[in-house]
Write a protein that holds these residues in place. Sequence first.
Motif, PDB file in Angstrom:
ATOM      1  N   THR A  98      -0.043   8.368 -14.147  1.00 21.27           N
ATOM      2  CA  THR A  98      -1.213   8.559 -13.857  1.00 21.27           C
ATOM      3  C   THR A  98      -1.396   8.710 -12.417  1.00 21.27           C
ATOM      4  OG1 THR A  98      -2.133   7.719 -15.627  1.00 21.27           O
ATOM      5  CG2 THR A  98      -3.600   7.813 -14.039  1.00 21.27           C
ATOM      6  N   ILE A  99      -0.730   7.645 -11.699  1.00 21.21           N
ATOM      7  CA  ILE A  99      -0.788   7.454 -10.180  1.00 21.21           C
ATOM      8  C   ILE A  99       0.198   8.565  -9.654  1.00 21.21           C
ATOM      9  CG2 ILE A  99      -0.410   5.802  -8.213  1.00 21.21           C
ATOM     10  CD1 ILE A  99      -3.060   5.185 -10.160  1.00 21.21           C
ATOM     11  N   MET A 100       1.170   8.589 -10.126  1.00 18.00           N
ATOM     12  CA  MET A 100       1.897   9.836  -9.565  1.00 18.00           C
ATOM     13  C   MET A 100       1.362  11.110  -9.484  1.00 18.00           C
ATOM     14  SD  MET A 100       5.008   8.567  -8.318  1.00 18.00           S
ATOM     15  CE  MET A 100       6.056   9.969  -7.859  1.00 18.00           C
ATOM     16  N   GLN A 101       0.498  11.449 -10.486  1.00 18.49           N
ATOM     17  CA  GLN A 101       0.205  12.711 -10.661  1.00 18.49           C
ATOM     18  C   GLN A 101      -1.013  12.717  -9.691  1.00 18.49           C
ATOM     19  OE1 GLN A 101      -0.068  15.382 -11.945  1.00 18.49           O
ATOM     20  NE2 GLN A 101      -2.272  16.053 -11.848  1.00 18.49           N
ATOM     21  N   ALA A 123       0.744  -1.469   0.142  1.00 21.78           N
ATOM     22  CA  ALA A 123       0.031  -0.006  -0.144  1.00 21.78           C
ATOM     23  C   ALA A 123       0.862   1.467  -0.027  1.00 21.78           C
ATOM     24  CB  ALA A 123      -0.854  -0.020   1.222  1.00 21.78           C
ATOM     25  N   ILE A 124       0.303   2.366  -0.505  1.00 13.71           N
ATOM     26  CA  ILE A 124       0.856   3.681  -0.463  1.00 13.71           C
ATOM     27  C   ILE A 124       0.171   4.328   0.724  1.00 13.71           C
ATOM     28  CG2 ILE A 124       1.209   5.880  -1.439  1.00 13.71           C
ATOM     29  CD1 ILE A 124       2.390   3.554  -3.158  1.00 13.71           C
ATOM     30  N   ARG A 125       1.133   4.631   1.818  1.00 18.60           N
ATOM     31  CA  ARG A 125       0.565   5.260   2.936  1.00 18.60           C
ATOM     32  C   ARG A 125       0.924   6.910   3.007  1.00 18.60           C
ATOM     33  NH1 ARG A 125       2.264   1.645   7.968  1.00 18.60           N
ATOM     34  NH2 ARG A 125       4.243   2.093   7.425  1.00 18.60           N
ATOM     35  N   VAL A 126       0.258   7.470   4.356  1.00 15.85           N
ATOM     36  CA  VAL A 126       0.234   8.986   4.255  1.00 15.85           C
ATOM     37  C   VAL A 126       1.448   9.407   4.043  1.00 15.85           C
ATOM     38  CG1 VAL A 126      -0.454  10.762   5.599  1.00 15.85           C
ATOM     39  CG2 VAL A 126      -1.958   9.211   5.396  1.00 15.85           C
ATOM     40  N   MET A 127       2.376   9.061   4.982  1.00 17.94           N
ATOM     41  CA  MET A 127       3.553   9.569   4.933  1.00 17.94           C
ATOM     42  C   MET A 127       4.386   9.388   3.831  1.00 17.94           C
ATOM     43  SD  MET A 127       4.393   6.131   5.967  1.00 17.94           S
ATOM     44  CE  MET A 127       4.618   5.826   7.649  1.00 17.94           C
ATOM     45  N   LYS A 135       7.456   2.741  -4.954  1.00 16.53           N
ATOM     46  CA  LYS A 135       6.510   2.196  -4.314  1.00 16.53           C
ATOM     47  C   LYS A 135       5.168   2.132  -5.171  1.00 16.53           C
ATOM     48  CE  LYS A 135       7.443   2.713   0.456  1.00 16.53           C
ATOM     49  NZ  LYS A 135       8.053   3.974   1.275  1.00 16.53           N
ATOM     50  N   VAL A 136       4.808   3.018  -6.120  1.00 14.34           N
ATOM     51  CA  VAL A 136       3.954   3.156  -6.891  1.00 14.34           C
ATOM     52  C   VAL A 136       4.167   1.977  -8.209  1.00 14.34           C
ATOM     53  CG1 VAL A 136       2.970   4.460  -8.818  1.00 14.34           C
ATOM     54  CG2 VAL A 136       3.044   5.298  -6.541  1.00 14.34           C
TER      55      VAL A 136
END
Length: 434
Positions: free
Chosen positions: A189-192, A150-154, A165-166
């Motif tokens: 797309t996800i980085m943006q 998962a991508i987390r807040v930090m 991570k993406v």
Amino acid sequence: MTNVVVIGSQWGDEGKGKIVDWLSERADIVVRFQGGHNAGHTLVIDGTSYKLSLLPSGVVRPGKMAVIGNGVVVDPHALCAEIDKLAGQGVTITPDNLRIADNATLILSLHRELDGIREDAAGKSNGGVKIGTTRRGIGPAYEDKVGRRAIRVMDLADIDTLSAKVERLLTHHNALRRGLGEPEISHDTIMQELTSVADRVLPFRDTVWLMLDRERRRGARILFEGAQGSLLDIDHGTYPYVTSSNTVAGQAAAGSGMGPGSLGYILGITKAYTTRVGEGPFPTELTDEIGQFLGERGHEFGTVTGRKRRCGWFDAALVRQSVATNGITGIALTKLDVLDGLDELKICVGYTLDGEEIDHLPASQGQQARVVPKYITLEGWKESTVGARKWADLPAQAIKYVRQVEELIGAPVALLSTSPERDDTILVTDPFED
Ligand code: IMP
């Protein structure tokens, strides 16, 4: 007891909003510990109505700290939209009144899309199981959390590692999407998507467990606001027709980082009858005119999805189970007034399964579908209970119904709610004062 955990003891929608709002006035900090923006409730304060899905109820009250714990899955775009909507209503949300755990998992557009693809395929891409989810991406986000990708807040604070991570996340998702015949998603797309919200989300991030520990030691009153209900719990609910998080009270500890010994009073919000949205077993469901009556009188439509809720008699066997799995200290009984005017009322006290009597819902999906409820019948009451504020305002039969519920579930009524108005409440025990 200093702290209070509020959870739903049925399938959600028990009327937590009003009770949480009432309690949040007495609390210093209000913490969400599971779920995401699949939850939904409306708070009416001084005539203004606020709709919340992800944000804890405390945000609309000045001087309260609202906290989104690590157990919550956070859609950053939904978060910003909710903050903006509240700003339009004059509620200012800053890091002074909202903190988000830096280790909370993010919901991305690919999770929401996957949730929808699975539901649209009527279960075909999900092993033939259609859950009837809220399509908010909740399940797919929790899958990635448990899958340790998962991508987390930090992660939003470190663009270099975020990119890797993406990449890793997309390796998994694009393989899945190829299998479903869906187009792949690009890294850009996800980085943006993530970098466009990073600056707005990061100021709220905090080491929530540490902050809560400090506040607890200082004597702050902490209110834990559960979402959904215990029968939608991923372990203790009617699996697989459940949400993807633990909704029981113990999760207040794991989903916030506060030790279980500090949880305090466990208040189970309990509707005087039963409702459920989405698919899955519902032994006391009424598909007749009484079910229709309960739905109309009780305005039983989902806050988030607008779907019609299924309605049925009160199931004491199920709530008894919730009393045990949550360690419920007392209940807040809601919507008693919806039963006004019915000639007789039934309460399910147990079931018959293949000719055998049982006192709880078995874990097996097949058996859950086969149980036949055993009912006791109580006389109804003709008088209105709307707006009752003391026991003496209630007809004798209504009091009998409440006493019967307490006896069958093995927990006392701490509060009785008799209308959506916050003051239309009979207070037996103040959970914060117990
Ligand atoms: P999900 O939480 O969107 O994955 O949906 C899983 C199941 O939980 C579905 O049956 C939903 O209808 C139900 N659900 C999720 N959130 C709520 C809620 O706030 N109230 C009632 N049911 C809910």
